[in-house]
Design a protein around this motif. Sequence first.
Motif, PDB file in Angstrom:
ATOM      1  N   THR A  49       0.891  -1.328   0.101  1.00 53.46           N
ATOM      2  CA  THR A  49       0.010  -0.080  -0.035  1.00 53.46           C
ATOM      3  C   THR A  49       0.951   1.295   0.145  1.00 53.46           C
ATOM      4  N   LEU A  50       2.082   1.220   0.188  1.00 56.33           N
ATOM      5  CA  LEU A  50       2.983   2.587   0.274  1.00 56.33           C
ATOM      6  C   LEU A  50       3.269   2.840  -1.198  1.00 56.33           C
ATOM      7  N   CYS A  51       3.112   1.879  -2.310  1.00 58.16           N
ATOM      8  CA  CYS A  51       3.154   2.055  -3.896  1.00 58.16           C
ATOM      9  C   CYS A  51       1.975   2.657  -4.182  1.00 58.16           C
ATOM     10  N   PRO A  52       2.379   3.773  -5.197  1.00 54.05           N
ATOM     11  CA  PRO A  52       1.167   4.259  -5.895  1.00 54.05           C
ATOM     12  C   PRO A  52       0.373   3.231  -6.776  1.00 54.05           C
ATOM     13  N   LYS A  53      -0.872   3.297  -7.027  1.00 54.13           N
ATOM     14  CA  LYS A  53      -1.717   2.613  -7.676  1.00 54.13           C
ATOM     15  C   LYS A  53      -1.090   2.670  -9.256  1.00 54.13           C
ATOM     16  N   SER A  54      -0.550   3.643  -9.629  1.00 52.18           N
ATOM     17  CA  SER A  54       0.057   3.883 -11.101  1.00 52.18           C
ATOM     18  C   SER A  54       1.085   2.750 -11.347  1.00 52.18           C
ATOM     19  N   LEU A  55       1.506   2.045 -10.475  1.00 47.70           N
ATOM     20  CA  LEU A  55       2.726   1.217 -10.388  1.00 47.70           C
ATOM     21  C   LEU A  55       2.170  -0.644 -10.557  1.00 47.70           C
ATOM     22  N   ASP A  56       0.859  -0.445 -10.302  1.00 44.53           N
ATOM     23  CA  ASP A  56       0.060  -1.804 -10.242  1.00 44.53           C
ATOM     24  C   ASP A  56       0.447  -2.774 -11.160  1.00 44.53           C
ATOM     25  N   ASN A  57       0.765  -3.948 -10.888  1.00 38.65           N
ATOM     26  CA  ASN A  57       0.933  -5.188 -11.655  1.00 38.65           C
ATOM     27  C   ASN A  57       1.469  -5.014 -13.039  1.00 38.65           C
ATOM     28  N   GLN A  58       2.551  -3.927 -12.959  1.00 40.72           N
ATOM     29  CA  GLN A  58       3.453  -3.830 -14.247  1.00 40.72           C
ATOM     30  C   GLN A  58       4.803  -4.103 -14.120  1.00 40.72           C
ATOM     31  N   TRP A  59       5.920  -4.581 -15.019  1.00 40.00           N
ATOM     32  CA  TRP A  59       7.222  -4.747 -14.813  1.00 40.00           C
ATOM     33  C   TRP A  59       7.636  -3.326 -15.074  1.00 40.00           C
ATOM     34  N   ILE A  60       8.512  -2.845 -14.102  1.00 39.62           N
ATOM     35  CA  ILE A  60       9.444  -1.527 -14.449  1.00 39.62           C
ATOM     36  C   ILE A  60      10.680  -1.708 -13.759  1.00 39.62           C
ATOM     37  N   LEU A  61      11.552  -0.833 -14.282  1.00 45.34           N
ATOM     38  CA  LEU A  61      12.839  -0.802 -13.486  1.00 45.34           C
ATOM     39  C   LEU A  61      12.751  -0.545 -12.011  1.00 45.34           C
ATOM     40  N   LEU A  62      13.593  -1.335 -11.297  1.00 41.42           N
ATOM     41  CA  LEU A  62      13.617  -1.301  -9.886  1.00 41.42           C
ATOM     42  C   LEU A  62      15.081  -0.472  -9.696  1.00 41.42           C
ATOM     43  N   TRP A  63      15.885  -0.963 -10.199  1.00 37.50           N
ATOM     44  CA  TRP A  63      17.372  -0.644  -9.977  1.00 37.50           C
ATOM     45  C   TRP A  63      18.235  -0.673 -11.283  1.00 37.50           C
ATOM     46  N   LEU A  64      18.527   0.779 -11.643  1.00 34.86           N
ATOM     47  CA  LEU A  64      18.610   1.734 -11.071  1.00 34.86           C
ATOM     48  C   LEU A  64      17.505   2.745 -11.682  1.00 34.86           C
ATOM     49  N   ASN A  65      16.383   3.112 -11.106  1.00 32.11           N
ATOM     50  CA  ASN A  65      15.197   3.976 -11.606  1.00 32.11           C
ATOM     51  C   ASN A  65      15.333   5.148 -10.677  1.00 32.11           C
ATOM     52  N   ILE A  66      15.693   6.233 -11.068  1.00 33.47           N
ATOM     53  CA  ILE A  66      16.027   7.387 -10.212  1.00 33.47           C
ATOM     54  C   ILE A  66      14.399   8.036 -10.227  1.00 33.47           C
ATOM     55  N   ARG A  67      13.669   7.548 -10.713  1.00 38.90           N
ATOM     56  CA  ARG A  67      12.130   7.827 -10.229  1.00 38.90           C
ATOM     57  C   ARG A  67      11.707   7.452  -8.838  1.00 38.90           C
ATOM     58  N   PHE A  68      12.225   6.278  -8.508  1.00 39.78           N
ATOM     59  CA  PHE A  68      11.997   5.818  -7.044  1.00 39.78           C
ATOM     60  C   PHE A  68      12.552   6.792  -5.870  1.00 39.78           C
ATOM     61  N   PHE A  69      13.512   7.789  -6.270  1.00 39.54           N
ATOM     62  CA  PHE A  69      14.192   8.478  -5.523  1.00 39.54           C
ATOM     63  C   PHE A  69      13.227   9.797  -5.348  1.00 39.54           C
ATOM     64  N   GLU A  70      12.209   9.917  -5.932  1.00 37.81           N
ATOM     65  CA  GLU A  70      11.254  11.095  -5.992  1.00 37.81           C
ATOM     66  C   GLU A  70      10.651  11.197  -4.413  1.00 37.81           C
ATOM     67  N   PRO A  71      10.207  11.915  -3.825  1.00 35.42           N
ATOM     68  CA  PRO A  71       9.492  11.840  -2.438  1.00 35.42           C
ATOM     69  C   PRO A  71       8.075  10.797  -2.538  1.00 35.42           C
ATOM     70  N   GLU A  72       7.490  11.199  -3.832  1.00 38.67           N
ATOM     71  CA  GLU A  72       6.259  10.374  -3.938  1.00 38.67           C
ATOM     72  C   GLU A  72       6.518   8.835  -3.957  1.00 38.67           C
ATOM     73  N   TYR A  73       7.636   8.374  -4.391  1.00 39.57           N
ATOM     74  CA  TYR A  73       7.891   6.932  -4.571  1.00 39.57           C
ATOM     75  C   TYR A  73       8.915   6.467  -3.749  1.00 39.57           C
ATOM     76  N   LEU A  74       9.622   7.176  -2.775  1.00 40.15           N
ATOM     77  CA  LEU A  74      10.703   6.804  -1.900  1.00 40.15           C
ATOM     78  C   LEU A  74      10.255   5.722  -1.012  1.00 40.15           C
ATOM     79  N   LEU A  75       9.243   5.742  -0.139  1.00 40.10           N
ATOM     80  CA  LEU A  75       8.944   4.971   0.733  1.00 40.10           C
ATOM     81  C   LEU A  75       8.298   3.677  -0.007  1.00 40.10           C
ATOM     82  N   CYS A  76       7.883   3.646  -1.163  1.00 36.68           N
ATOM     83  CA  CYS A  76       7.612   2.548  -1.993  1.00 36.68           C
ATOM     84  C   CYS A  76       9.111   1.599  -2.167  1.00 36.68           C
ATOM     85  N   PHE A  77       9.869   2.448  -2.845  1.00 38.26           N
ATOM     86  CA  PHE A  77      11.081   1.973  -3.209  1.00 38.26           C
ATOM     87  C   PHE A  77      11.787   0.990  -2.036  1.00 38.26           C
ATOM     88  N   HIS A  78      11.844   1.872  -0.676  1.00 36.48           N
ATOM     89  CA  HIS A  78      12.701   1.137   0.216  1.00 36.48           C
ATOM     90  C   HIS A  78      11.763  -0.020   0.742  1.00 36.48           C
TER      91      HIS A  78
END
Length: 400
Positions: A49-78
């Motif tokens: 639930t810490l991850c935005p719904k926009s990420l749901d059930n799709q393969w995306i780059l985890l490392w290294l994806n600088i998008r995850f360092f943005e405040p909106e995504y950082l807790l999800c990334f962790h």
Amino acid sequence: MVRYLTLIIFFLCLFKSNSLKDSSKPPIIFIPGFLCSLLEVRVNTTIQTLCPKSLDNQWILLWLNIRFFEPEYLLCFHKIFSLIYNKTSNEFENDLGVETRLVTNSSSSSFLNGLLWEYIDLDKFLYHFLSKHQYIDGKNIRSISYDFRHGTNKSLNLFSQRLKELIEITYDENKNQSIYLISHSLGGSMILDFLTKQTQIWKDQYINSWISSSANIAGGIDNIQSLIQGFVSPLIPHEILQSWDFYAWRLPNSFIYGSKRILIKSPSKNYTSYDLYTFLNQINANNLAQVYLNSSLILSSLPPPNVNTFYFFGTNISTPIQYISSTDSFSKKIEIIYGSGDGELDDTNHLSSHLWNKTMNPKYKLFIKSFQHVTHVGLISNQNLLQQIDQIIFNSSNSK
């Protein structure tokens, strides 16, 4: 975007000369270091639930994806970059609702595919062989990635199976020429573990030589600092790293660092390599401590590779050799004591390779060389090293 534009220009330049490339060159397989493999993730946001719904059930780059360092995504990334301890298997694994995989890296993939190549200027390494020696990308020069977070027998065995298959395919597709394995950093640990699991008959047929650069063969003192303070914290805090069993495997090897050399000082205790289980519990990495009991035994005797081995490393650069904490809980900033090394791994790690002079079968070559003032990261693309590799691979006296 810059990454992909660079790749496009790079391969357009190479495409023009493809007809001149030589498929008979001695084949090369490269094994990258820590953090240099790309990972993808698929998240069930109903569970995570810490991850935005926009990420749901799709393969995306985890490392290294600088998008995850943005405040909106950082807790999800962790949350999704961390692993969860399984007490039954004594291993770390993905949390519920999180799937990870390597970016596709098949036997015919481009050398750079699946690798975080910018971090160590790996494009320069590849370009050297494509332009100077007319290698064919994905044919006689290949690479293999792996999930660098793991370091248990299970994960290492899976890697060994993948690498063995790639070696045999590459051997068959290159007129039964034996392979040059070239590794960087943690890739050296992966190769040494791999070689100890293969029969000598198999190695003699399929492996020409192992060329090692900046290898982590005896564990890294700098990993202690990461477990206390994190890596580029707060982007990757220590809580995440304490869930990676890589750290249970690649802390300083007690066989090499011994029971007298103090690695960590605190007000009430000095820690040597024999005290790292206690240290892990002291910093509340209790689950990692349990994995450490098994994973620290992997390569603990520094077994000989028993193939032609060329070991290169940087030296005479300020490198952490000891940490001093003003508190027993390691809750405040620690003091770093520096000595000689390559900036990340100290000389003790690299000089331990000399033990192979006594333990390795004398029919195989062992050549060890240091490069003054060359960094851990910079060695693999260093021109002096590339010239040394040229001499090894294209010297007829070294061919099988």
